[in-house]
Design a protein around this motif. Structure first.
Motif, PDB file in Angstrom:
ATOM      1  N   TYR A  54       0.833  -1.207   0.000  1.00 35.32           N
ATOM      2  CA  TYR A  54       0.000   0.000   0.000  1.00 35.32           C
ATOM      3  C   TYR A  54       0.867   1.256   0.000  1.00 35.32           C
ATOM      4  O   TYR A  54       0.633   2.184  -0.795  1.00 35.32           O
ATOM      5  N   GLU A  55       1.860   1.293   0.880  1.00 38.62           N
ATOM      6  CA  GLU A  55       2.715   2.472   0.984  1.00 38.62           C
ATOM      7  C   GLU A  55       3.551   2.654  -0.277  1.00 38.62           C
ATOM      8  O   GLU A  55       3.789   3.779  -0.721  1.00 38.62           O
ATOM      9  N   GLN A  62       1.494   4.176  -3.042  1.00 38.38           N
ATOM     10  CA  GLN A  62       1.267   5.599  -2.785  1.00 38.38           C
ATOM     11  C   GLN A  62       2.447   6.449  -3.237  1.00 38.38           C
ATOM     12  O   GLN A  62       2.294   7.615  -3.586  1.00 38.38           O
ATOM     13  N   LYS A  63       3.648   5.848  -3.233  1.00 38.11           N
ATOM     14  CA  LYS A  63       4.854   6.575  -3.631  1.00 38.11           C
ATOM     15  C   LYS A  63       5.127   6.492  -5.127  1.00 38.11           C
ATOM     16  O   LYS A  63       6.124   7.022  -5.604  1.00 38.11           O
TER      17      LYS A  63
END
Length: 241
Positions: free
Chosen positions: A124-125, A128-129
């Motif tokens: 997920y992270e 996002q990046k």
């Protein structure tokens, strides 16, 4: 014989992978080739009990695969309390920053169930990046369990590209008389098979672009270490492949 039943199960598993995942395997190969060609880096996190180590820094493997892992040790001996701790992905965000992962890089992750908390947080992270995430999971397993991530999503719903390793729910393939649990896990050997197929596609796509990726020789074979040092490492340092 149980061995023959196992061999047939593996033959069937590989055929299912070919029949259902070839399109996604080719997509993954193209994602890697595009990233490498554009100066990106390819990171392999844990896939099905360290399957990723079969392609990282070994004879016949590409130099552009790099291992990614992180660990946060916390000592706290308090009593158990009601409620669940707040897990917002902070450790994963920090790990991605510390590794200098950038938009356009590719990160492999794996969770057979599709709900392993740290893996889903990492995926997920990363997304996002702007990092492209290729996830290995079992769709049969993932659709049989509930999500644990705050988004309400499982790994295959978060990743840029999800590849089904075709393992059955709860992993094992064979019923054996006299044993309650099923025998012979599917995800590791299937994931290794998929990963080498993806690598084959990526190498071919790079060659089509006029890029010759560095493929390591065995360090223990005569001349292998020297070739790796003078040719493969130097090209990777200068060009990223």
């Amino acid at each position: 014989m149980l061995m023959e039943r196992y061999q047939q199960a593996i033959d069937d598993l590989f055929k299912k992978v070919r029949d259902t995942q070839t399109e996604n395997i080719l997509k993954a190969g193209e994602m890697i080739a595009e990233s490498v060609a554009n100066g990106g880096c390819i990171f392999l996190s844990a896939i099905c009990h360290s399957t990723e180590m079969d392609v990282i820094y070994r004879g016949g493997g590409p130099i552009f695969y790099k291992h990614f892992s992180y660990n946060l040790n916390v000592e706290a001996g308090q009593r158990a309390r009601d409620g669940k701790p707040n897990r917002d992905g902070a450790a994963e965000r920090y790990a991605l920053e510390a590794a200098d992962m950038r938009p356009g890089d590719v990160l492999f992750v794996g969770s057979v169930s599709g709900r392993t908390p740290n893996v889903v947080h990492l995926a997920y992270e990363a997304v996002q990046k702007g990092i492209k995430v290729i996830a290995f999971t079992s769709m049969e397993y993932a659709t049989a369990v509930d999500p644990v991530h705050p988004s309400g999503k499982k790994l295959h719903e978060i990743a840029t590209l999800a590849i089904d390793n075709c393992a059955p729910a709860a992993e094992a393939m064979l019923d054996v008389e006299g044993i309650e649990a099923k025998f012979a896990a599917a995800s590791g050997i299937a994931s290794d098979y998929i990963l080498w197929n993806i690598t084959s596609a990526a190498v071919e796509k790079l060659l089509e672009r006029g890029i010759t990726p560095g493929i390591l020789k065995s360090h223990n074979f005569p001349g292998g270490g020297e070739y790796n040092s003078k040719v493969v490492h130097e090209n990777y340092k200068n060009f990223g492949w």
